[in-house]
Scaffold this motif. Structure first.
Motif, PDB file in Angstrom:
ATOM      1  N   GLY A 230       0.826  -1.190   0.000  1.00 19.51           N
ATOM      2  CA  GLY A 230       0.000   0.000   0.000  1.00 19.51           C
ATOM      3  C   GLY A 230       0.864   1.244   0.000  1.00 19.51           C
ATOM      4  N   PRO A 231       0.241   2.426   0.055  1.00 25.97           N
ATOM      5  CA  PRO A 231       1.006   3.665   0.118  1.00 25.97           C
ATOM      6  C   PRO A 231       1.933   3.683   1.330  1.00 25.97           C
ATOM      7  CG  PRO A 231      -1.306   4.117  -0.365  1.00 25.97           C
ATOM      8  CD  PRO A 231      -1.218   2.664  -0.001  1.00 25.97           C
ATOM      9  N   VAL A 232       3.136   4.193   1.143  1.00 31.55           N
ATOM     10  CA  VAL A 232       4.127   4.215   2.225  1.00 31.55           C
ATOM     11  C   VAL A 232       3.597   4.988   3.428  1.00 31.55           C
ATOM     12  CG1 VAL A 232       6.418   5.032   2.895  1.00 31.55           C
ATOM     13  CG2 VAL A 232       6.093   3.925   0.682  1.00 31.55           C
ATOM     14  N   ASP A 233       2.906   6.104   3.192  1.00 29.69           N
ATOM     15  CA  ASP A 233       2.360   6.897   4.291  1.00 29.69           C
ATOM     16  C   ASP A 233       1.420   6.072   5.166  1.00 29.69           C
ATOM     17  OD1 ASP A 233       3.787   9.066   3.450  1.00 29.69           O
ATOM     18  OD2 ASP A 233       2.098  10.087   2.484  1.00 29.69           O
ATOM     19  N   GLU A 234       0.601   5.228   4.528  1.00 34.73           N
ATOM     20  CA  GLU A 234      -0.340   4.397   5.286  1.00 34.73           C
ATOM     21  C   GLU A 234       0.396   3.343   6.099  1.00 34.73           C
ATOM     22  OE1 GLU A 234      -3.478   2.683   3.041  1.00 34.73           O
ATOM     23  OE2 GLU A 234      -4.232   4.611   2.281  1.00 34.73           O
ATOM     24  N   LEU A 235       1.426   2.755   5.503  1.00 39.67           N
ATOM     25  CA  LEU A 235       2.193   1.735   6.216  1.00 39.67           C
ATOM     26  C   LEU A 235       2.917   2.326   7.417  1.00 39.67           C
ATOM     27  CD1 LEU A 235       1.485   0.031   3.733  1.00 39.67           C
ATOM     28  CD2 LEU A 235       3.841  -0.799   3.711  1.00 39.67           C
ATOM     29  N   LEU A 236       3.332   3.572   7.304  1.00 40.53           N
ATOM     30  CA  LEU A 236       3.996   4.239   8.425  1.00 40.53           C
ATOM     31  C   LEU A 236       2.997   4.568   9.537  1.00 40.53           C
ATOM     32  CD1 LEU A 236       6.354   6.685   6.477  1.00 40.53           C
ATOM     33  CD2 LEU A 236       7.061   4.700   7.826  1.00 40.53           C
ATOM     34  N   ARG A 237       1.768   4.933   9.129  1.00 47.87           N
ATOM     35  CA  ARG A 237       0.754   5.320  10.119  1.00 47.87           C
ATOM     36  C   ARG A 237       0.129   4.107  10.799  1.00 47.87           C
ATOM     37  NH1 ARG A 237      -1.159   8.919   6.135  1.00 47.87           N
ATOM     38  NH2 ARG A 237      -2.862   7.461   5.738  1.00 47.87           N
ATOM     39  N   SER A 238      -0.228   3.116  10.002  1.00 45.88           N
ATOM     40  CA  SER A 238      -0.959   1.978  10.579  1.00 45.88           C
ATOM     41  C   SER A 238      -0.573   0.674   9.893  1.00 45.88           C
ATOM     42  CB  SER A 238      -2.478   2.204  10.446  1.00 45.88           C
ATOM     43  OG  SER A 238      -2.829   2.477   9.098  1.00 45.88           O
ATOM     44  N   PRO A 239       0.618   0.175  10.178  1.00 44.66           N
ATOM     45  CA  PRO A 239       1.040  -1.104   9.592  1.00 44.66           C
ATOM     46  C   PRO A 239       0.173  -2.244  10.115  1.00 44.66           C
ATOM     47  CG  PRO A 239       2.575  -0.416  11.303  1.00 44.66           C
ATOM     48  CD  PRO A 239       1.632   0.738  11.087  1.00 44.66           C
ATOM     49  N   ARG A 240      -0.264  -3.115   9.217  1.00 48.58           N
ATOM     50  CA  ARG A 240      -1.170  -4.196   9.617  1.00 48.58           C
ATOM     51  C   ARG A 240      -0.420  -5.485   9.967  1.00 48.58           C
ATOM     52  NH1 ARG A 240      -3.364  -2.274   4.956  1.00 48.58           N
ATOM     53  NH2 ARG A 240      -2.843  -4.205   3.848  1.00 48.58           N
TER      54      ARG A 240
END
Length: 263
Positions: A230-240
């Motif tokens: 997914g987008p890097v920003d999303e992975l930084l904010r909420s990694p699943r």
């Protein structure tokens, strides 16, 4: 122009090392393949270019601008390498011939894909060396790889990879072996060149902090499979996935350590 990898599988002597990897790199996109050592990210990159050992059994699909690359004869793949798709390796000695000057190697890369004279290719080589911000390019092109520092060799390798203005660049951990300060300079250079040429980028790394500086989309691998993307920003904010969460902890620890060293 786009790259589409679908259900890529790589086996070595019956041992599966990449299992069902799928992702896309649209035109102009900057995609990171991230994971620990052995996750399959570099093998995936080598499969794209047809550079895996003969012992590798590859299945699935890799299409480049609609053209299937899996099973394509090496002669046809060779026309793509350096021309349409370039690669920068972690260790520039992998790409640079120790017994040929930097200028000759860049010029030969140009002449393989373009019908130009030796003089024109040499002039282009000097221009490429200047473009990667190496001082005194007329002298650099006369030197051999062992006469350059690690950072200079990596810049020369980047110059060679980009000499024919590929549409896609694969950068396989190109800064891992460099000093932190030099690493930052090379990352900045790579990003500026990718943006200047409008290239697509696949950036391979184990460091989420590094990836966040250059890629906008990430594909997280573990044990040869994709565990999250997914987008890097999303992975930084909420990694699943636990893998991404671990990479984020490592990235924060690295940044904290560097900030501590700077104070």
């Amino acid at each position: 122009m786009s790259l589409v990898v679908t259900d890529l599988v790589i086996d070595f002597d019956g041992r599966r090392v990449v299992d069902g990897v799928s992702f896309e790199v649209p035109a102009g996109a900057r995609v990171g393949l991230i994971g620990e050592s052995g996750s399959g990210k570099s093998l995936t990159a080598l499969a794209i270019l047809g550079l895996l050992p003969d012992a590798a059994d590859v299945s699935g699909s890799i299409t480049w601008n609609g053209r299937e690359l899996v099973g394509l004869p090496d002669r046809e793949l060779a026309t793509l390498r350096g021309d349409e798709i370039g690669i920068v390796f972690q260790e520039p000695r992998t790409a640079l011939n120790p017994i040929r000057t930097i200028g000759r190697q860049i010029a030969e890369s140009i002449r393989i894909h373009e019908k130009v004279t030796r003089a024109t290719a040499r002039a282009r080589a000097i221009g490429e060396v200047e473009r990667v911000h190496l001082r005194d390019p007329e002298q650099i092109v006369t030197r051999y790889p062992h006469q350059l520092s690690g950072g200079q060799r990596q810049r020369a390798a980047i110059a060679m990879a980009l000499a024919c203005r590929p549409e896609l660049l694969i950068a396989d951990e190109p800064t891992t072996a460099l000093d932190v300060t030099i690493q930052a300079d090379v990352l900045k250079l790579l990003l500026s060149l990718v943006e200047e040429d409008g290239m697509s980028l696949i950036f391979i790394t184990h460091d989420l902090a590094v990836l966040s500086q250059i890629a906008t989309h990430a594909v997280v691998l573990e044990g040869g499979t994709v565990v999250e993307q997914g987008p890097v920003d999303e992975l930084l904010r909420s990694p699943r996935s636990p893998v991404t969460q671990g990479l984020l902890r490592d990235a924060k620890a690295t940044l904290w350590h560097r900030e501590g060293d700077a104070t």
